[in-house]
Design a protein around this motif. Structure first.
Motif, mmCIF file in Angstrom:
data_model
loop_
_atom_site.group_PDB
_atom_site.id
_atom_site.type_symbol
_atom_site.label_atom_id
_atom_site.label_comp_id
_atom_site.label_asym_id
_atom_site.label_seq_id
_atom_site.Cartn_x
_atom_site.Cartn_y
_atom_site.Cartn_z
ATOM 1 N N HIS A 1 2.918 14.904 -1.748
ATOM 2 C CA HIS A 1 1.584 14.870 -2.559
ATOM 3 C C HIS A 1 1.775 14.573 -4.190
ATOM 4 O O HIS A 1 0.753 14.402 -4.859
ATOM 5 C CB HIS A 1 0.702 15.929 -2.402
ATOM 6 N N GLU B 1 0.268 6.921 5.964
ATOM 7 C CA GLU B 1 -0.377 7.640 4.851
ATOM 8 C C GLU B 1 -0.515 6.310 3.923
ATOM 9 O O GLU B 1 -1.542 6.583 3.174
ATOM 10 C CB GLU B 1 0.609 8.746 4.110
ATOM 11 N N PRO C 1 -4.887 6.980 4.277
ATOM 12 C CA PRO C 1 -4.457 8.207 3.962
ATOM 13 C C PRO C 1 -5.679 9.074 4.770
ATOM 14 O O PRO C 1 -6.583 8.836 4.830
ATOM 15 C CB PRO C 1 -4.694 8.333 2.405
#
Length: 436
Positions: free
Chosen positions: A228, A269, A273
């Motif tokens: 992240h 991703e 996402p």
């Protein structure tokens, strides 16, 4: 597969010698058992009784195992001692000890030389004495399609495997869509990846795939804080997992799957996402569904034609060995000239056919031995064919090594002729009693 280091090459040669000696002991034990079965009724009763123990703690032969029963007490005791010796070596290897130094008899050494020659004699590759034999060209276009369809024709041993892949992948995709998972192609890929040459290997691959994906999901969960932080971290992790997968997948499948799983999630991703818990749940459900459906299809679509492939391979090995033995007998005649010209090509083709037949036979045996609901394999015929084939193959390699080796073929021809006579009698009797 060639050994990477001299130490591994030495260990491999020692293991091959041990296997040759074990196969020879099993073949001799089968011969003694068959001979005893043809003996008197009293010998049969004594053979089925447990062995007695001597005062010194050794093993005594049963009372009925005598010359009248086909096997002498000395032969029986020799088999028992050999079995105990082989069992001790096996236990030592399982405990991680060094490879034992195994001595071979003349016949066993001949077979071991054939085993070594089998890896170098490849059909369609370099022929004898550096002569290149005509190789088959790879089919392209419509020729490739016809070749694939021919392998999947009715009666082919590969047809059940193709049916497993087709039915398993379709059912896995439908099951994943029925469960409501957002990535049903993961279930299809899982089902397709577990199918191997037989049911046993497919079951093992399903366990490896499931374990690797579970550990990969745990690794992905641990790395979520780093993922992240941004796309650069995601790119770096994807590259690292790609390198790990390439390094591990050929050596250890489940360990390679540990790297493939987070890499697949990272690539997903990038394009779309999604919440981490959704990705992890979808991947795990699809893995379980694909593996379960794949294994179920292996059980529901048995490959009962695998044993038929062994029979065909046995016929090819016997035919190639007979032709090679005839060439050796001709080359060992006192009036024969030196091996040269067309003789080299003839011997080289015979060597290639015999080596290819032995490789095909071993592959067919390994495939059939891992199939469930399979009829009993002709193990005695297989062992005899491989032993005789390896000895004849060693003789062909020596005949091709130079004119000086032609004089050495007399002893090989005599030993191969004697063994072939016993093999013909045994295979004929076993084949007559084989189930249809």
């Amino acid at each position: 597969m060639p050994a990477r280091t001299p130490e591994k090459a030495e260990n491999r040669a020692a293991l091959e010698r041990l296997l040759v000696r074990a196969e020879s002991a099993l073949g001799t034990e089968s011969a003694l058992g068959a001979a005893s079965a043809l003996g008197t009724e009293s010998a049969l009763g004594a053979e089925s009784a447990p062995a007695a123990t001597t005062v010194g703690g050794g093993t005594a032969a049963p009372a009925g195992v005598t010359a009248g029963g086909g096997a002498t007490a000395a032969e029986w005791l020799g088999r028992v001692a050999e079995g105990q010796r082989l069992g001790g070596w096996a236990r030592a290897l399982r405990s991680g000890r060094s490879m034992p130094q195994v001595t071979l008899s003349a016949a066993e050494a001949e077979e071991w030389a054939g085993v070594a020659a089998e890896g170098t004699a490849v059909v369609g590759d370099e022929g004898a004495a550096g002569l290149r034999l005509p190789a088959q060209r790879a089919s392209r276009g419509l020729g490739a399609v016809r070749a694939v369809l021919a392998q999947l024709a009715p009666g082919s041993p590969l047809l059940p495997i193709g049916a497993r892949v087709a039915v398993g992948c379709v059912l896995a995709g439908w099951a994943s869509m029925g469960v409501g998972v957002g990535h049903p192609y993961w279930a299809v890929v899982t089902a397709a990846s577990i199918y191997q040459a037989n049911t046993t290997l497919s079951w093992q691959r399903a366990l490896q795939r499931t374990l690797g994906n579970l550990l990969g999901l745990l690794l992905f969960t641990v790395l979520l804080p780093l993922i992240h932080t941004g796309q650069l971290a995601m790119i770096g992790l994807a590259l690292a997992f790609q390198l790990g997968a390439e390094a591990c997948i050929t050596r250890n499948y489940w360990l390679g799957s540990v790297c493939v799983t987070p890499m697949a999630l990272l690539l997903t991703e990038f394009g779309n996402p999604l919440p981490a818990h959704t990705l992890i749940a979808d991947r795990w459900i699809d893995t379980v569904v694909g593996a379960a459906v794949g294994v179920a299809c292996c059980m529901l679509v048995p490959n009962r034609r695998a044993a038929d492939r062994i029979e065909c391979a046995l016929e090819r090995v016997v035919a190639a060995e007979s032709a090679g033995r005839a060439l050796l007998a001709r080359a060992s005649e006192p009036s024969s000239r030196a091996v040269e010209g067309d003789d080299v090509r003839t011997l080289g083709r015979a060597r290639g056919r015999l080596a290819g037949g032995l490789v095909e036979l071993r592959e067919a045996v390994e495939v059939a031995s891992g199939e469930w609901w399979q009829r009993a394999l002709p193990e005695e015929r297989i062992t005899r064919a491989e032993q005789q084939g390896h000895r004849t193959l060693a003789g062909l390699v020596r005949a091709l090594s130079g004119p000086a080796s032609v004089s050495a073929q007399a002893s090989t021809a005599m030993s191969t002729a004697t063994s072939s006579a016993a093999f013909a009698v045994t295979s004929g009797s076993v084949h007559a009693s084989a189930p249809t």
